[in-house]
Scaffold this motif. Structure first.
Motif, PDB file in Angstrom:
ATOM      1  N   PHE A  48       0.822  -1.216   0.000  1.00 17.64           N
ATOM      2  CA  PHE A  48       0.000   0.000   0.000  1.00 17.64           C
ATOM      3  C   PHE A  48       0.853   1.261   0.000  1.00 17.64           C
ATOM      4  CE2 PHE A  48       0.757  -0.893   4.455  1.00 17.64           C
ATOM      5  CZ  PHE A  48       0.960   0.351   5.010  1.00 17.64           C
ATOM      6  N   LYS A  49       2.101   1.172   0.453  1.00 19.92           N
ATOM      7  CA  LYS A  49       2.983   2.336   0.466  1.00 19.92           C
ATOM      8  C   LYS A  49       3.460   2.704  -0.946  1.00 19.92           C
ATOM      9  CE  LYS A  49       4.915   1.617   5.065  1.00 19.92           C
ATOM     10  NZ  LYS A  49       6.136   1.312   5.804  1.00 19.92           N
ATOM     11  N   LYS A  50       3.685   1.685  -1.759  1.00 13.94           N
ATOM     12  CA  LYS A  50       4.250   1.910  -3.081  1.00 13.94           C
ATOM     13  C   LYS A  50       3.242   1.767  -4.219  1.00 13.94           C
ATOM     14  CE  LYS A  50       8.598   2.239  -1.831  1.00 13.94           C
ATOM     15  NZ  LYS A  50       9.602   3.136  -2.308  1.00 13.94           N
ATOM     16  N   ASP A  51       2.319   0.848  -4.100  1.00 17.66           N
ATOM     17  CA  ASP A  51       1.383   0.553  -5.177  1.00 17.66           C
ATOM     18  C   ASP A  51       0.160   1.462  -5.073  1.00 17.66           C
ATOM     19  OD1 ASP A  51       0.387  -0.700  -7.400  1.00 17.66           O
ATOM     20  OD2 ASP A  51      -0.511  -2.343  -6.295  1.00 17.66           O
ATOM     21  N   VAL A  52       0.347   2.718  -5.434  1.00 21.02           N
ATOM     22  CA  VAL A  52      -0.728   3.689  -5.358  1.00 21.02           C
ATOM     23  C   VAL A  52      -1.195   3.975  -6.784  1.00 21.02           C
ATOM     24  CG1 VAL A  52      -1.367   6.014  -4.660  1.00 21.02           C
ATOM     25  CG2 VAL A  52       0.241   4.707  -3.291  1.00 21.02           C
ATOM     26  N   GLN A  53      -2.457   3.764  -7.038  1.00 19.61           N
ATOM     27  CA  GLN A  53      -3.022   4.032  -8.350  1.00 19.61           C
ATOM     28  C   GLN A  53      -4.111   5.086  -8.210  1.00 19.61           C
ATOM     29  OE1 GLN A  53      -4.351   0.306  -9.906  1.00 19.61           O
ATOM     30  NE2 GLN A  53      -2.294  -0.515 -10.083  1.00 19.61           N
ATOM     31  N   VAL A  54      -4.057   6.052  -9.076  1.00 15.38           N
ATOM     32  CA  VAL A  54      -5.063   7.113  -9.068  1.00 15.38           C
ATOM     33  C   VAL A  54      -5.923   6.928 -10.308  1.00 15.38           C
ATOM     34  CG1 VAL A  54      -5.446   9.603  -9.110  1.00 15.38           C
ATOM     35  CG2 VAL A  54      -3.497   8.663  -7.870  1.00 15.38           C
ATOM     36  N   PRO A  55      -7.213   6.657 -10.123  1.00 19.03           N
ATOM     37  CA  PRO A  55      -8.067   6.499 -11.304  1.00 19.03           C
ATOM     38  C   PRO A  55      -8.300   7.837 -12.001  1.00 19.03           C
ATOM     39  CG  PRO A  55      -9.367   6.349  -9.307  1.00 19.03           C
ATOM     40  CD  PRO A  55      -7.931   6.437  -8.878  1.00 19.03           C
ATOM     41  N   VAL A  56      -8.465   7.762 -13.323  1.00 20.36           N
ATOM     42  CA  VAL A  56      -8.685   8.943 -14.142  1.00 20.36           C
ATOM     43  C   VAL A  56     -10.053   8.812 -14.797  1.00 20.36           C
ATOM     44  CG1 VAL A  56      -7.833  10.244 -16.122  1.00 20.36           C
ATOM     45  CG2 VAL A  56      -6.223   9.227 -14.545  1.00 20.36           C
ATOM     46  N   CYS A  57     -10.812   9.893 -14.779  1.00 17.47           N
ATOM     47  CA  CYS A  57     -12.137   9.900 -15.394  1.00 17.47           C
ATOM     48  C   CYS A  57     -11.994   9.705 -16.901  1.00 17.47           C
ATOM     49  CB  CYS A  57     -12.852  11.212 -15.101  1.00 17.47           C
ATOM     50  SG  CYS A  57     -14.462  11.341 -15.912  1.00 17.47           S
ATOM     51  N   PRO A  58     -12.700   8.751 -17.501  1.00 16.53           N
ATOM     52  CA  PRO A  58     -12.573   8.520 -18.937  1.00 16.53           C
ATOM     53  C   PRO A  58     -13.216   9.611 -19.790  1.00 16.53           C
ATOM     54  CG  PRO A  58     -14.228   7.066 -18.010  1.00 16.53           C
ATOM     55  CD  PRO A  58     -13.595   7.794 -16.861  1.00 16.53           C
ATOM     56  N   LEU A  59     -14.054  10.446 -19.212  1.00 14.87           N
ATOM     57  CA  LEU A  59     -14.724  11.502 -19.980  1.00 14.87           C
ATOM     58  C   LEU A  59     -13.942  12.810 -19.987  1.00 14.87           C
ATOM     59  CD1 LEU A  59     -18.399  10.916 -18.788  1.00 14.87           C
ATOM     60  CD2 LEU A  59     -17.296  10.087 -20.868  1.00 14.87           C
ATOM     61  N   CYS A  60     -13.461  13.234 -18.808  1.00 20.35           N
ATOM     62  CA  CYS A  60     -12.798  14.539 -18.729  1.00 20.35           C
ATOM     63  C   CYS A  60     -11.298  14.447 -18.447  1.00 20.35           C
ATOM     64  CB  CYS A  60     -13.479  15.409 -17.676  1.00 20.35           C
ATOM     65  SG  CYS A  60     -13.390  14.770 -15.999  1.00 20.35           S
ATOM     66  N   ASN A  61     -10.748  13.238 -18.313  1.00 17.52           N
ATOM     67  CA  ASN A  61      -9.319  12.996 -18.066  1.00 17.52           C
ATOM     68  C   ASN A  61      -8.791  13.715 -16.824  1.00 17.52           C
ATOM     69  OD1 ASN A  61      -8.964  11.280 -20.258  1.00 17.52           O
ATOM     70  ND2 ASN A  61      -8.653  12.998 -21.649  1.00 17.52           N
ATOM     71  N   VAL A  62      -9.591  13.777 -15.777  1.00 14.52           N
ATOM     72  CA  VAL A  62      -9.182  14.393 -14.517  1.00 14.52           C
ATOM     73  C   VAL A  62      -8.887  13.277 -13.512  1.00 14.52           C
ATOM     74  CG1 VAL A  62      -9.992  15.826 -12.598  1.00 14.52           C
ATOM     75  CG2 VAL A  62     -10.544  16.456 -14.925  1.00 14.52           C
ATOM     76  N   PRO A  63      -7.731  13.320 -12.823  1.00 14.63           N
ATOM     77  CA  PRO A  63      -7.468  12.318 -11.798  1.00 14.63           C
ATOM     78  C   PRO A  63      -8.430  12.483 -10.625  1.00 14.63           C
ATOM     79  CG  PRO A  63      -5.652  13.888 -11.956  1.00 14.63           C
ATOM     80  CD  PRO A  63      -6.629  14.233 -13.020  1.00 14.63           C
ATOM     81  N   ILE A  64      -8.940  11.355 -10.130  1.00 13.75           N
ATOM     82  CA  ILE A  64      -9.935  11.393  -9.068  1.00 13.75           C
ATOM     83  C   ILE A  64      -9.325  10.807  -7.800  1.00 13.75           C
ATOM     84  CG2 ILE A  64     -12.224  10.593  -8.384  1.00 13.75           C
ATOM     85  CD1 ILE A  64     -12.588  10.276 -11.550  1.00 13.75           C
ATOM     86  N   PRO A  65      -9.231  11.588  -6.737  1.00 11.42           N
ATOM     87  CA  PRO A  65      -8.663  11.066  -5.488  1.00 11.42           C
ATOM     88  C   PRO A  65      -9.622  10.080  -4.829  1.00 11.42           C
ATOM     89  CG  PRO A  65      -9.445  13.305  -5.176  1.00 11.42           C
ATOM     90  CD  PRO A  65      -9.619  12.981  -6.626  1.00 11.42           C
ATOM     91  N   ILE A  66      -9.067   8.995  -4.313  1.00 10.65           N
ATOM     92  CA  ILE A  66      -9.893   8.019  -3.596  1.00 10.65           C
ATOM     93  C   ILE A  66      -9.319   7.809  -2.207  1.00 10.65           C
ATOM     94  CG2 ILE A  66     -10.691   6.825  -5.665  1.00 10.65           C
ATOM     95  CD1 ILE A  66      -8.646   4.650  -5.087  1.00 10.65           C
ATOM     96  N   LYS A  67     -10.181   7.479  -1.276  1.00 11.50           N
ATOM     97  CA  LYS A  67      -9.744   7.208   0.082  1.00 11.50           C
ATOM     98  C   LYS A  67      -9.286   5.763   0.184  1.00 11.50           C
ATOM     99  CE  LYS A  67     -12.743  10.639   2.128  1.00 11.50           C
ATOM    100  NZ  LYS A  67     -13.892  10.916   2.964  1.00 11.50           N
ATOM    101  N   LYS A  68      -8.478   5.482   1.164  1.00 15.15           N
ATOM    102  CA  LYS A  68      -7.943   4.141   1.363  1.00 15.15           C
ATOM    103  C   LYS A  68      -9.091   3.166   1.622  1.00 15.15           C
ATOM    104  CE  LYS A  68      -4.421   1.762   3.997  1.00 15.15           C
ATOM    105  NZ  LYS A  68      -3.462   1.861   5.077  1.00 15.15           N
ATOM    106  N   GLY A  69      -9.093   2.072   0.858  1.00 17.13           N
ATOM    107  CA  GLY A  69     -10.118   1.061   1.018  1.00 17.13           C
ATOM    108  C   GLY A  69     -11.335   1.257   0.142  1.00 17.13           C
ATOM    109  N   ALA A  70     -11.428   2.408  -0.538  1.00 19.14           N
ATOM    110  CA  ALA A  70     -12.573   2.671  -1.412  1.00 19.14           C
ATOM    111  C   ALA A  70     -12.376   1.968  -2.752  1.00 19.14           C
ATOM    112  CB  ALA A  70     -12.738   4.168  -1.639  1.00 19.14           C
ATOM    113  N   ILE A  71     -13.468   1.583  -3.378  1.00 16.92           N
ATOM    114  CA  ILE A  71     -13.410   0.907  -4.667  1.00 16.92           C
ATOM    115  C   ILE A  71     -13.323   1.979  -5.755  1.00 16.92           C
ATOM    116  CG2 ILE A  71     -14.618  -0.663  -6.230  1.00 16.92           C
ATOM    117  CD1 ILE A  71     -16.040  -1.771  -3.703  1.00 16.92           C
ATOM    118  N   PRO A  72     -12.258   1.934  -6.577  1.00 18.25           N
ATOM    119  CA  PRO A  72     -12.065   2.987  -7.576  1.00 18.25           C
ATOM    120  C   PRO A  72     -13.218   3.113  -8.577  1.00 18.25           C
ATOM    121  CG  PRO A  72     -10.077   1.679  -7.350  1.00 18.25           C
ATOM    122  CD  PRO A  72     -11.132   1.003  -6.541  1.00 18.25           C
TER     123      PRO A  72
END
Length: 177
Positions: A48-72
């Motif tokens: 969890f310290k290194k494997d951090v993935q930030v999902p990106v909105c497929p419509l507006c290409n904006v990175p979306i922050p997620i909280k730990k444990g949330a489903i992207p």
């Protein structure tokens, strides 16, 4: 003849394979073989310290922050429903600038504003002479003023033909020299 000091054994409890080119995990700092060096391959407790993935909105290409444990996927879906600036059902009009010339119904993608009267015109009526601009008495340049005066006061057909033939004679005279 074996080389017990050469290489290292895989740190995975079920493997313990002797590997001459071991890979070190950058999160837990242990050595692994090629089958177990990924975070998921050895179930790294520090991934969890290194494997951090930030999902990106497929419509507006904006990175979306997620909280730990949330489903992207759920977080991205909520963003698309509430905060997304690009809605697929809503299409923007491309040709939005309508011509101000009376009787013209053309629309353009870009705004073409007259320098003199500040009206918006299509490509065909963009010049002051083309849309009958009344803001200034003459076109902005001296050459434009002369062209406007020449178009307003057309000479008679006979005079125009004489001046054309005179010009042709002058050009022939210069070519013969």
């Amino acid at each position: 003849m074996e080389f017990p000091d050469l290489g290292k054994h895989c740190s995975e409890k079920t493997c313990k394979q002797l590997d001459f080119l071991p890979l070190k995990c950058d999160a837990c700092e242990q050595d692994f073989c090629k089958d177990h060096f990924t975070y998921a391959g050895h179930k790294c407790p520090f991934a969890f310290k290194k494997d951090v993935q930030v999902p990106v909105c497929p419509l507006c290409n904006v990175p979306i922050p997620i909280k730990k444990g949330a489903i992207p996927d759920v977080v991205v879906g909520e963003h698309m429903d509430r905060d997304c600036t690009n809605h697929p059902g809503k299409k923007e009009k491309v040709f939005t600038y309508r011509c101000s010339k009376e009787g013209c119904r053309k629309k353009e993608m870009l705004q073409l504003t007259c320098v003199q009267c500040h009206g918006n015109f299509c490509i065909q009526h963009r010049h002051p002479l083309d849309h009958g601009c009344r803001a200034g008495s003459c076109a902005p340049s001296r050459a434009g003023c002369q062209a406007a005066r020449a178009s307003e006061s057309k000479p008679s057909g006979a005079l125009n033909a004489l001046s054309a033939s005179w010009l042709a004679q002058q050009l022939r005279w210069k070519v013969k020299r």
